[in-house]
Design a protein around this motif. Structure first.
Motif, PDB file in Angstrom:
ATOM      1  N   ILE A   1       0.836  -1.206   0.000  1.00 50.83           N
ATOM      2  CA  ILE A   1       0.000   0.000   0.000  1.00 50.83           C
ATOM      3  C   ILE A   1       0.869   1.252   0.000  1.00 50.83           C
ATOM      4  O   ILE A   1       0.572   2.231  -0.715  1.00 50.83           O
ATOM      5  N   LEU A   2       1.948   1.262   0.784  1.00 52.74           N
ATOM      6  CA  LEU A   2       2.845   2.421   0.785  1.00 52.74           C
ATOM      7  C   LEU A   2       3.430   2.644  -0.608  1.00 52.74           C
ATOM      8  O   LEU A   2       3.556   3.785  -1.063  1.00 52.74           O
TER       9      LEU A   2
ATOM     10  N   GLN B   1       2.023   2.050  -3.429  1.00 49.99           N
ATOM     11  CA  GLN B   1       0.996   2.685  -4.253  1.00 49.99           C
ATOM     12  C   GLN B   1       0.796   4.137  -3.854  1.00 49.99           C
ATOM     13  O   GLN B   1       0.539   4.999  -4.714  1.00 49.99           O
ATOM     14  N   LEU B   2       0.898   4.436  -2.574  1.00 42.96           N
ATOM     15  CA  LEU B   2       0.824   5.831  -2.132  1.00 42.96           C
ATOM     16  C   LEU B   2       1.942   6.661  -2.771  1.00 42.96           C
ATOM     17  O   LEU B   2       1.709   7.768  -3.278  1.00 42.96           O
TER      18      LEU B   2
ATOM     19  N   LEU C   1      -1.009  14.308  -2.561  1.00 42.56           N
ATOM     20  CA  LEU C   1      -1.518  13.580  -1.400  1.00 42.56           C
ATOM     21  C   LEU C   1      -2.922  13.042  -1.663  1.00 42.56           C
ATOM     22  O   LEU C   1      -3.257  11.917  -1.278  1.00 42.56           O
TER      23      LEU C   1
ATOM     24  N   ALA D   1      -2.632  10.145  -4.116  1.00 47.51           N
ATOM     25  CA  ALA D   1      -2.067   8.972  -3.433  1.00 47.51           C
ATOM     26  C   ALA D   1      -3.141   8.234  -2.643  1.00 47.51           C
ATOM     27  O   ALA D   1      -3.254   7.003  -2.711  1.00 47.51           O
ATOM     28  N   ALA D   2      -3.934   8.982  -1.871  1.00 41.75           N
ATOM     29  CA  ALA D   2      -4.980   8.350  -1.066  1.00 41.75           C
ATOM     30  C   ALA D   2      -6.002   7.647  -1.950  1.00 41.75           C
ATOM     31  O   ALA D   2      -6.468   6.547  -1.633  1.00 41.75           O
TER      32      ALA D   2
ATOM     33  N   ALA E   1      -4.413   4.404  -3.734  1.00 38.17           N
ATOM     34  CA  ALA E   1      -4.156   3.347  -2.750  1.00 38.17           C
ATOM     35  C   ALA E   1      -5.453   2.646  -2.371  1.00 38.17           C
ATOM     36  O   ALA E   1      -5.514   1.421  -2.257  1.00 38.17           O
ATOM     37  N   ARG E   2      -6.506   3.422  -2.175  1.00 36.23           N
ATOM     38  CA  ARG E   2      -7.799   2.820  -1.822  1.00 36.23           C
ATOM     39  C   ARG E   2      -8.318   1.956  -2.970  1.00 36.23           C
ATOM     40  O   ARG E   2      -8.877   0.879  -2.748  1.00 36.23           O
TER      41      ARG E   2
ATOM     42  N   LEU F   1      -5.128   3.296   5.031  1.00 37.28           N
ATOM     43  CA  LEU F   1      -5.922   4.010   4.026  1.00 37.28           C
ATOM     44  C   LEU F   1      -6.641   5.200   4.655  1.00 37.28           C
ATOM     45  O   LEU F   1      -6.728   6.283   4.061  1.00 37.28           O
TER      46      LEU F   1
ATOM     47  N   ALA G   1      -4.053   7.933   5.377  1.00 43.09           N
ATOM     48  CA  ALA G   1      -3.655   8.626   4.142  1.00 43.09           C
ATOM     49  C   ALA G   1      -4.730   9.605   3.692  1.00 43.09           C
ATOM     50  O   ALA G   1      -4.431  10.727   3.271  1.00 43.09           O
TER      51      ALA G   1
ATOM     52  N   LEU H   1       3.049   5.165   8.169  1.00 44.38           N
ATOM     53  CA  LEU H   1       2.830   6.294   7.259  1.00 44.38           C
ATOM     54  C   LEU H   1       3.077   7.620   7.972  1.00 44.38           C
ATOM     55  O   LEU H   1       3.634   8.555   7.382  1.00 44.38           O
TER      56      LEU H   1
END
Length: 569
Positions: free
Chosen positions: A97-98, A100-101, A122, A125-126, A129-130, A142, A145, A197
């Protein structure tokens, strides 16, 4: 600390990666200790550290490529390298997940690093990732973020204000995670991935402002951050008296796996691999894997993907990847074994093993046949220390000789050796700087003699092997042999450009002549995937006609960075 930047340029990105790695290094043991979701396997901090380590190494490689230039790399090059490094080195659910962020941020920051771009980065990214998580759950990384992005969106001032807002928003959201996810409330801890995170965002604050954010509140084992009085935070002891406004903690000893969300013990295996595939194939893969298990996260794009899933049938998960494209760097972890609860009788470890890093599939097969455990270092994808530690564990021996076969990987190899030693394995690193030196060292390996004697013999064999490789110049540049133009064939001997040529055969002959001028008994040629056998035949004939009593051996290296590797012993 250098002067704080006005925007996120390449130097600031490099600093951010370095500081994030330091922060996760300091906190990884505590983050591991509070890891109870989605699986209480105690490795979230370690996985995040290894993911950022890979991202930082990729950024350092970009800077290393610009060492001879007068300017730093472009911001776009740095952020894309960061994202790519995180993608190929991502570990576990949290690391994936990080990655992908960071990929989501890089897609925006490549166009600019000012406050407006960071706010958008930002948010992007959120969102991505979701989307990458098959079944998003609130109270996880998630959520943290998303809160960071939302807090930053309300700020229109300078970069420093935006990064502080994102950090503060993430910290406040982290404190609320025990209220949102019952398994965290039962254990009395915050989400481990979210805490990681927060550490990464704290490093971003320090990279931009020159000062680390002040955090006086402990969130390690036995404490959880909980919001009080509009957002301040206090510690909540596990099993202690709840603070007003917080969900009550369960009595000590109530296990997080009793929680309904956990579904009992859960799947037995974690399966991770990189995948080369088209977008439409990945869409079908997601559906297939979602039916096989849980904790599914698929991140990436542009033909390269990182797949993470928890399943009972690890083989089926890998087969699904084969149907979708070309999976590699496959890692399968049995949760019971990883957490130390496997009741099966473990095989007695071997006395000694050799772990070898190789640049292509062909040499991997050769070294495997010789009894070594291999790690493939693909072009542009240097392995992180965690991958080498995994290989040392797979070797399952009391003594291990590690052959890095690349000068740039010496620190990575040293870190892996140190980790393995802490686990009770005796490890020696032979400082091989090229694959042909590793082949020479492996050829004299004798597991029945003393460890020190074996290491000395392998080191001597590697040191007696001169190495060269052919490469294609990517741009005009100054070299030890003069000025090269883009497209020229470069002959590097012992790491330095010694020959500039127009084609591979002529350049290879010149390199061989220079190397054999100092003598030699054996020439080793390792051909890349697209190099015809005719080249090897021509070079063998060249050696046979020009140098008496010099033998030649040829190997197919498969897909490797250099079209030709040369060794002279």
């Amino acid at each position: 600390m250098p002067q704080p930047p006005d925007d996120l340029d390449a130097v600031a990105v490099r600093t951010w990666c370095s500081l994030a790695l330091e922060a996760l290094g300091r906190e990884r043991a505590e983050i591991d200790a509070i890891n109870v979701y989605p699986v209480a396997d105690g490795d979230t901090g370690t996985n995040l550290y290894l993911t950022v380590e890979s991202a930082a190494a990729a950024v350092e490689a970009v800077f290393a490529a610009h060492e001879t230039g007068a300017t730093a790399p472009a911001t776009a090059d740095a952020v894309r390298a960061m994202a790519h490094g995180a993608l190929i080195g991502a570990r576990g659910n949290s690391g994936t997940i990080l990655a992908q962020l960071l990929r989501g941020m890089a897609g925006v920051l490549a166009d600019g690093g000012d406050a407006a771009h960071l706010r958008l980065a930002l948010a992007r990214a959120a969102d991505v990732a979701r989307q990458a998580v098959a079944h998003p759950v609130e109270g996880t990384v998630l959520t943290v973020a998303a809160a960071a992005a939302e807090a930053a969106a309300g700020e229109s001032a300078d970069l420093r204000t935006v990064v502080h807002a994102a950090y503060d928003g993430a910290l406040a959201a982290l404190a609320r995670t025990p209220e949102q996810l019952a398994v965290l409330g039962r254990a009395g801890v915050v989400d481990a991935g979210g805490r990681g995170l927060v550490a990464v965002l704290g490093a971003l604050v320090e990279a931009v402002t020159g000062q680390a954010p002040v955090r006086g509140h402990r969130t390690g084992p036995g404490k959880a951050l909980a919001p009080v009085d509009g957002g301040s935070v206090v510690g909540l002891p596990v099993g202690g008296t709840p603070v007003e406004g917080n969900a009550p903690a369960e009595p000590a000893g109530t296990g997080p796996l009793d929680c309904p969300e956990d579904g009992g013990a859960g799947p037995a295996f974690e399966v991770i691999y990189l995948l080369e595939a088209r977008d439409e194939q990945v869409a079908r893969l997601r559906t297939r894997l979602d039916g096989l298990g849980d904790s599914l996260v698929v991140v990436g794009g542009d033909g390269l993907w990182h797949v993470h899933v928890h399943v009972d049938d690890a083989g089926a998960a890998v087969e699904a990847g084969v149907e979708a494209g070309r999976p590699y760097r496959i890692r399968i972890t049995h949760f019971a074994t990883e957490s130390g609860h496997d009741l099966r009788v473990q095989a007695e470890p071997a006395r000694r093993a050799v772990v070898v890093l190789v640049p292509g599939d062909g040499l991997a097969g050769l070294c495997t046949e010789a009894g070594a455990t291999t790690v493939i270092a693909r072009p542009g994808e240097p392995p992180a220390s965690g991958e080498l530690v995994d290989a040392i564990r797979r070797a399952h021996a009391r003594e291990v000789v590690l052959l890095p076969n690349d000068a740039a990987l010496r620190h990575t190899a040293a870190a892996a050796a140190e980790q393995a030693r802490s686990e009770g394995v005796r490890v020696a690193v032979v400082p091989t700087r090229a694959a042909v030196q590793g082949i020479a060292a492996l050829a004299v390996h004798e597991p029945d003699r003393g460890f020190d004697e074996d290491v000395v013999a392998m080191t001597a064999a590697a040191g007696a092997t001169r190495y060269a490789e052919l490469a294609v110049a990517e741009r005009q540049s100054w070299t030890m042999a003069g000025i090269c133009q883009a497209g020229d064939i470069l002959g590097l001997i012992d790491g330095d450009v010694a020959v500039i040529g127009a084609d591979v055969p002529a350049t290879a002959r010149t390199v061989l002549d220079r190397m054999l001028a100092a003598g030699g008994e054996l020439v080793t040629l390792v051909l890349g995937e697209d190099v015809p056998d005719a080249l090897a035949d021509a070079l063998e004939e060249h050696v046979r006609e020009g140098y008496l009593a010099v033998d030649t051996v040829v190997y197919r290296g498969g897909r490797q960075r250099a079209p030709l590797l040369i060794g002279v012993e």
